[in-house]
Design a protein around this motif. Sequence first.
Motif, PDB file in Angstrom:
ATOM      1  N   PRO B 190     -16.612 -98.104  14.971  1.00 11.29           N
ATOM      2  CA  PRO B 190     -17.312 -96.814  15.134  1.00 11.29           C
ATOM      3  C   PRO B 190     -17.825 -96.273  13.802  1.00 11.29           C
ATOM      4  N   THR B 191     -16.990 -96.405  12.784  1.00 11.49           N
ATOM      5  CA  THR B 191     -17.425 -95.919  11.475  1.00 11.49           C
ATOM      6  C   THR B 191     -18.607 -96.745  10.948  1.00 11.49           C
ATOM      7  N   ALA B 192     -18.503 -98.057  11.187  1.00  9.54           N
ATOM      8  CA  ALA B 192     -19.592 -98.910  10.726  1.00  9.54           C
ATOM      9  C   ALA B 192     -20.897 -98.557  11.418  1.00  9.54           C
ATOM     10  N   VAL B 193     -20.822 -98.346  12.721  1.00 13.91           N
ATOM     11  CA  VAL B 193     -22.041 -98.008  13.458  1.00 13.91           C
ATOM     12  C   VAL B 193     -22.550 -96.646  13.038  1.00 13.91           C
ATOM     13  N   VAL B 217     -16.596-103.158  20.082  1.00 15.91           N
ATOM     14  CA  VAL B 217     -17.996-103.535  19.930  1.00 15.91           C
ATOM     15  C   VAL B 217     -18.811-103.025  21.113  1.00 15.91           C
ATOM     16  N   GLU B 218     -18.198-103.045  22.267  1.00 13.61           N
ATOM     17  CA  GLU B 218     -18.922-102.634  23.465  1.00 13.61           C
ATOM     18  C   GLU B 218     -19.386-101.187  23.368  1.00 13.61           C
ATOM     19  N   ARG B 219     -18.490-100.323  22.942  1.00 10.33           N
ATOM     20  CA  ARG B 219     -18.860 -98.906  22.830  1.00 10.33           C
ATOM     21  C   ARG B 219     -19.966 -98.711  21.798  1.00 10.33           C
ATOM     22  N   ASN B 220     -19.883 -99.440  20.691  1.00 11.33           N
ATOM     23  CA  ASN B 220     -20.884 -99.255  19.642  1.00 11.33           C
ATOM     24  C   ASN B 220     -22.233 -99.868  20.019  1.00 11.33           C
ATOM     25  N   LEU B 221     -22.168-100.946  20.780  1.00 15.86           N
ATOM     26  CA  LEU B 221     -23.438-101.495  21.260  1.00 15.86           C
ATOM     27  C   LEU B 221     -24.149-100.498  22.177  1.00 15.86           C
ATOM     28  N   ALA B 222     -23.379 -99.791  22.973  1.00 12.21           N
ATOM     29  CA  ALA B 222     -23.981 -98.790  23.837  1.00 12.21           C
ATOM     30  C   ALA B 222     -24.647 -97.694  23.011  1.00 12.21           C
ATOM     31  N   ARG B 286     -19.695-111.360  27.234  1.00 10.64           N
ATOM     32  CA  ARG B 286     -19.945-110.369  28.276  1.00 10.64           C
ATOM     33  C   ARG B 286     -20.376-109.038  27.679  1.00 10.64           C
ATOM     34  N   VAL B 287     -19.762-108.654  26.576  1.00 14.68           N
ATOM     35  CA  VAL B 287     -20.089-107.369  25.960  1.00 14.68           C
ATOM     36  C   VAL B 287     -21.563-107.335  25.544  1.00 14.68           C
ATOM     37  N   PHE B 288     -22.001-108.388  24.913  1.00 12.55           N
ATOM     38  CA  PHE B 288     -23.397-108.386  24.467  1.00 12.55           C
ATOM     39  C   PHE B 288     -24.351-108.522  25.645  1.00 12.55           C
ATOM     40  N   ALA B 289     -23.936-109.306  26.620  1.00 15.98           N
ATOM     41  CA  ALA B 289     -24.823-109.469  27.768  1.00 15.98           C
ATOM     42  C   ALA B 289     -24.980-108.154  28.526  1.00 15.98           C
ATOM     43  N   GLN B 290     -23.905-107.414  28.674  1.00 13.87           N
ATOM     44  CA  GLN B 290     -23.987-106.158  29.403  1.00 13.87           C
ATOM     45  C   GLN B 290     -24.849-105.135  28.686  1.00 13.87           C
ATOM     46  N   SER B 291     -24.895-105.223  27.363  1.00 13.21           N
ATOM     47  CA  SER B 291     -25.718-104.268  26.635  1.00 13.21           C
ATOM     48  C   SER B 291     -27.152-104.774  26.434  1.00 13.21           C
TER      49      SER B 291
END
Lengths: 555, 320
Positions: B190-193, B217-222, B286-291
């Motif tokens: 989160p801090t990085a994003v 990663v999923e939350r930050n990709l969103a 899956r995380v990247f695919a969903q985003s």
Amino acid sequence: MPDLILLHAERAWWLLTLPLVLWLVIPPRPRRVEATAHLPQWEAALQGLRRRRPRAFSLQLLLLLLAAACAVLALLGLGVAGQVGPQRLVVLLDGSQSMAAHSAFERARERVVTTLADLPAEVDVRVLRCGGPMLRRHGESARRLHDLGAPAGSRHVDLAALAGEVAGDPTADVTAHDGVVVWTLTDGQGVGTLPTVGALTTFGAAASNAAVLGVTVTDRWPLPGLELAIDVIGHGAGAELAVEVAARGAVVAPWSVTRRIPVGEVVRFECELERTVPGGELLVEVALAQDALPTDDRWRLQLPPLPAPRIAVLAAAESGPFVVAAAAALATEVRGQVVAPAVEEPVGLLLVDGGEVAIEPGTVRALCFGARFGGPGAGGAAEPAVARAAAGVEWDRQQPFLAGLDLSELRVERWNAETLPTGPGVEPFLFAGEEPLAVVHRGQGTRGAEDGSASVHFAFRLADSNLPLLAAFPQLLRRLFVRSYGAAARIRVDSTPPPAGEQDLWLRATAPDRPLPEFGTPDRPLGAWLLGGGAVALLVRILCRRRDRAVVGQA
Amino acid sequence: MNAATPKSSMGARPIRGGRERVKPVVPPPVAAPFPPEFRRLLRELLARAPRAHGERVERLPRRRAALGQSGTFAGHRPYVRGDDPRRIDWAAYARSGELFVMQLEEEERRVATILLDLSPRLVVGTPSRRVAALRLAAVIGGLALRHLDGLTVVAPGGGTNAVSAFAGVADVERLLVQLEQLPWAEVAPPTAVQTLLQSGPLGRLHWISDFVAPRAVERNLAALRRRGGRVVGWLPALPDDVEPPARGYLTLQDPATGKRVVVTVDDALRSAMRRELAVLRRAQERVFAQSGSTFVRWPVPAADDHRRPDYEEVLRQCRT
């Protein structure tokens, strides 16, 4: 919280094994350390397999350390410190006759048993019965007061001195571990001073008492006449006591008399009795109202049966009439009868004058005058081998059956020493110079050993001496008859005089009772408990290992 | 992770018996991540590479775009600390009572952004995932500088070099120097994003990391998706990401946290670990695919392998 001590502290270096065990048991450190980005995945994999991470201080390690610690502590002798105090107890129990008064002995026994039951088992107990027979009991036998008998006899020891000797230094500290505690239980009767060391428990109280101090018997055996002289003493509060003295039992008519006697003085009661033919127990007793000590009130005498002897006479042809006349006179005096000798017909006394008789000396009651006899030691000649005159005759004045007899006029014209038996059991009592003229042969056979019967042998015939003519002859003949019966003719006295100092219950030392101190207890090692605890810890550890293996197996 | 990391380089000393001592590990600086062979390869790639694609984020001249904060209104996003107060939509605040920042569709400008993970966790592998990430960033950045208008390298935790802007091929050498100087730093996603979002226009975002926490990663990709950024996730893949180490009694340590676990690796544990790694890989994809983002698992070449085929996948992704 008890005080814990190490009984073998010199083995403390064994504690160093605990760190060694710890070092050996802790899982070794892996030599490889790898960085990973997937530590959560590793943990998830381990969790999926239900594997636990090796831990330095797991329950198994703690259990193993506990077991090792228990073993080491057991080796070091970990124990509970005992209580400081004496560990030996010597009980001086007065068992003298006066302890029978007021059941003091029984109460003392009960007190000892009760007290010893509460003592720690480690206390070394010894019981000395003082008074009567000295009895020692130790250990469990002492705690149970096994076979201490009844109060009787006198106290042969000074309780105060004995207590002081047992306790050692009276000034010693009895609270020390090696201290000895003396516990005296007495009634204080006949004791000058009571023990000043140790514990003391006194029993009894002043009370009246009458005692038979002694019975003197004048026996007229084989005649039924009997004379008794009874010494009685009484103790009480007043100046006089009314006592009843009685004699009953194996007598034709019991005798009793009641009289007031002065306190503290010995009074003699005399009576003449006629005993029964079968004999038996003669009981002499004194009765006093409220007599606290009945054990010293009676004497018991065992009267032998009166003889009814059959007297047989064996006389050689050349013998004179003396032996037949003597047998008749003796039969009259002892109420017997003269019978003709017959084979296999027992007789009470055999009179032999000259000739030869087939008897074994000492086995039959016989009076032999110059007669040879068969059996061991026989060998007399048909005629006196030595025929000589004995001018001066001496006799053993210490012999009871010669007491008071005057044989100085005895003259023996011919005598033969070979007619006398020899060997053990022969007691000469008549002498011609240094040579015996007559002997008593105490029986060495079975019969002689049983009743003390004896045979009397003279080295001369009656016709060769003037013995039948002496005035002492009838008396000598009767006494020799009694002597031939031995112990079977004597009265047996079963009682003993009461001990001095055990009669007057008003003379007793008193002192305040002193209780027993607190006894110490020894150090109690906990080795068995520690080893048991260590074993349990190891068992639990084994169960834990099996459970872990089961979990891995399921995974 | 096949080769054991020297104990001295792991910082905290392992505890005998397995209980870990939680202390982050600071690995030593990576020595010479860009050897001459790699530099020659990089020059070759830049010279012969097809045109790289970037996001057209700026339609005005570059200078104007750099100064302006205007453009076509594209939407709102919640206000976060650090946003320019001038971009707060006060009308929206009056309606909703919450602060929103107006997102403006800026003038077309083809830029690319590299979000580089500096976590010590990248120390694993031979060569380490960190070296592979730096070389990957160098290739992607070089392609961006060669064909696009600008490049922004965001390295959260990098100190003064946390956000660096580059433009033109001439900045390639400066890019390499900058990458070499990046320190180790463990920064939460989160801090990085957040740092990334404050850095300005993103363009195409190349996120280079190990992505060991797919949920974060999923939350930050969103969040990046809401900003309209197109994200390509780069995972320098190591053999350990698929196959656990061979059997043995060893201590595993997470360099980021210092946490240690003593394990006895046997067949059962290896099988279980393979399943866990497969689960992780599926979660990452899956995380990247969903985003709607691209996820590239780039096999890390050997340390001395500086051949073009190893970077064909990079070239292909930058071309699309």
